[in-house]
Design an enzyme around this catalytic site. Structure first.
Site, PDB file in Angstrom:
ATOM      1  N   ARG A 131       1.172  -5.200  -4.916  1.00  0.00           N
ATOM      2  CA  ARG A 131       1.168  -6.308  -3.966  1.00  0.00           C
ATOM      3  C   ARG A 131       1.460  -7.537  -4.815  1.00  0.00           C
ATOM      4  NH1 ARG A 131      -1.112  -4.024   0.556  1.00  0.00           N
ATOM      5  NH2 ARG A 131      -2.585  -2.318   0.209  1.00  0.00           N
ATOM      6  N   ASP A 171      -0.369   2.106   8.311  1.00  0.00           N
ATOM      7  CA  ASP A 171      -0.890   1.287   9.407  1.00  0.00           C
ATOM      8  C   ASP A 171      -0.081   1.424  10.699  1.00  0.00           C
ATOM      9  OD1 ASP A 171      -2.759   0.366   7.616  1.00  0.00           O
ATOM     10  OD2 ASP A 171      -1.684  -1.482   7.159  1.00  0.00           O
ATOM     11  N   ASP A 209       5.034  -4.468   6.258  1.00  0.00           N
ATOM     12  CA  ASP A 209       5.373  -5.796   6.757  1.00  0.00           C
ATOM     13  C   ASP A 209       5.773  -6.762   5.638  1.00  0.00           C
ATOM     14  OD1 ASP A 209       4.187  -8.695   7.353  1.00  0.00           O
ATOM     15  OD2 ASP A 209       4.778  -7.847   9.271  1.00  0.00           O
ATOM     16  N   ARG A 246      -5.760  -2.361   9.157  1.00  0.00           N
ATOM     17  CA  ARG A 246      -5.829  -3.827   9.245  1.00  0.00           C
ATOM     18  C   ARG A 246      -6.049  -4.230  10.700  1.00  0.00           C
ATOM     19  NH1 ARG A 246      -1.015  -6.507   5.934  1.00  0.00           N
ATOM     20  NH2 ARG A 246       0.231  -5.239   7.355  1.00  0.00           N
ATOM     21  N   ASP A 274       2.202  -0.505  11.742  1.00  0.00           N
ATOM     22  CA  ASP A 274       2.206  -1.827  12.367  1.00  0.00           C
ATOM     23  C   ASP A 274       3.593  -2.478  12.393  1.00  0.00           C
ATOM     24  OD1 ASP A 274       2.338  -2.153   9.636  1.00  0.00           O
ATOM     25  OD2 ASP A 274       0.847  -3.748   9.524  1.00  0.00           O
ATOM     26  N   THR A 276       4.209   2.769   5.548  1.00  0.00           N
ATOM     27  CA  THR A 276       2.855   2.214   5.683  1.00  0.00           C
ATOM     28  C   THR A 276       2.052   3.086   6.636  1.00  0.00           C
ATOM     29  OG1 THR A 276       1.551   0.372   6.573  1.00  0.00           O
ATOM     30  CG2 THR A 276       3.773   0.593   7.413  1.00  0.00           C
ATOM     31  N   GLY A 309       0.819  -1.209   0.000  1.00  0.00           N
ATOM     32  CA  GLY A 309       0.000   0.000   0.000  1.00  0.00           C
ATOM     33  C   GLY A 309       0.852   1.256   0.000  1.00  0.00           C
TER      34      GLY A 309
END
Length: 300
Positions: A73, A128, A104, A171, A130, A126, A12
Site C-alpha cells: 500500500r 472486498d 480501488d 471494509r 467493491d 480484491t 491487499g
C-alpha cells in the site's frame, strides 16, 4: 511493436493474483514478449524494482495465494513527485505497457499513469468485491474461506450453549458478509454502525430457542467492536458469546477453481488488448463474461 510488458500487484493480496500473472506470462511467451514483475507494487515502480519473470519464477506458485511479486500500500504514490519518478522508471526500462492487479486504490493509481501517457490495463484483484464487476479476483475464494472457518467454529459451538460474533472483511462493502451469510444460512448480520440492537437480540432469542443452528452473528469490519458486542449480547441473551476475528484466514490459501480460471483468462485477455493497442481500462467479470470497463466506471 510490443517488446516489454511489466506487471504489478497492489494493495491487499487476493487469491488468484498469481493465476493472473501466469495468464499474462503465458500470453507473453506465445507472442515473444518479455514480461517484467515490479516487486512490491507501486513502491516497486518508484524504487525501480523490475525483474524479468520466467517459468522458474512461477514454478510451483501459480496455484498459491498471495502474490509472488509482492504487494504494497503506497502512500508515496499519492504524491506527484513519486508518480513522476515511477513514470521515469517505466520509460527508462523501455516498458511498452503495464498491467496492474488490485482494487480501488490500485485502479486510481493506474488512472494517474494513463493520464501521463502510460499504456496501462488493470485487473480487479480484491476480496472486498467493491468494484463495479459482478466478481473480483479473490472474492470467491474469500467467501469459501469464511464459510469453512465459520463452519469449524459452529462445530465447536454446537457442543456448548454458546454464540459467536465474527468479524468479516470487506471494509465498507458488505458483499463478502452477505454471500457468506447466504451460505451459512444466517440472517444475524451487522452491516452498519446504527444497527438495531433490540431487533438483533430478538432474532437471536428466537433462533436460539428453536435450537436449530448455532448462533452466529456476522459483523462487517470497522462497524462495531466484536468483543464489546459479544459482551452486550451475552448480557441481553443470557448465554455465552465468543468474539472471533478471522483476519488473514479470509484472504489466504489456494484460490478456488473459479478464481484460478478468472485470473488466468483475464491475464491472457490483457495481453491481447495490449497487442491491439487497447489500453486505459479494467478487465473483469460481469456475469459469466470478461468485459472491459473504463477506470472511472469501475471505481465510481
Amino acid at each position: 511493436m510490443i517488446k516489454k510488458i511489466a506487471i504489478l500487484t497492489s494493495g491487499g493480496d487476493a487469491p488468484g493474483m498469481n493465476s493472473a500473472i501466469f495468464g499474462v506470462y503465458t500470453a507473453c511467451v506465445q507472442h515473444k514478449i518479455k514480461l517484467y514483475g515490479v516487486i512490491g507494487g507501486y513502491d516497486g515502480l518508484i524504487d525501480n524494482k523490475f525483474t524479468e519473470i520466467t517459468f522458474d519464477t512461477l514454478n510451483g506458485r501459480i496455484n498459491s495465494g498471495g502474490s509472488i511479486i509482492k504487494s504494497s500500500r503506497s502512500p508515496r504514490f499519492l504524491k506527484d513527485t513519486y508518480i513522476k519518478k515511477a513514470i521515469k522508471n517505466i520509460k527508462d526500462n523501455k516498458i511498452d505497457a503495464l498491467v496492474v492487479i488490485g482494487g480501488d486504490g490500485s485502479i486510481r493509481g493506474a488512472m494517474e499513469l494513463r493520464d501521463a501517457g502510460i499504456s496501462v490495463i488493470t485487473l480487479p484483484g480484491t476480496i472486498d468485491n467493491d468494484l463495479h464487476f459482478s466478481h473480483t479476483i479473490g472474492y470467491d475464494t474469500a467467501t469459501n474461506n469464511i464459510v469453512k472457518a465459520v463452519d469449524n467454529i459452529c462445530d465447536s459451538l454446537s457442543s456448548f450453549d454458546y454464540g459467536c460474533v465474527v468479524k468479516i472483511m470487506g471494509r465498507s462493502c458488505p458483499d463478502l458478509l452477505l454471500s457468506s451469510a447466504q451460505a451459512l444460512h444466517t440472517d444475524l448480520l451487522v452491516t452498519s454502525k446504527d444497527f438495531d440492537l433490540n431487533s438483533l437480540v430478538k432474532k437471536i432469542k428466537a433462533t436460539h430457542d428453536k435450537n436449530h443452528l448455532p448462533t452466529v452473528v456476522l459483523v462487517l469490519e470497522d462497524v462495531v467492536d466484536c468483543t464489546e458486542l459479544a459482551n452486550i449480547l451475552q448480557e441481553k441473551c443470557k448465554f455465552q458469546f465468543r468474539p472471533h476475528i478471522l483476519g488473514y484466514i479470509q484472504r489466504g490459501g489456494s484460490p478456488t477453481a473459479f478464481d484460478r480460471k478468472y485470473g488466468y483468462s483475464a491475464g491472457i485477455m490483457a495481453v491481447d488488448c495490449i497487442l491491439t493497442k487497447e489500453t486505459g481500462f479494467a478487465i473483469g467479470m460481469q456475469g459469466e463474461c470478461l468485459v472491459k470497463k473504463p477506470f472511472a466506471e469501475t471505481v465510481k
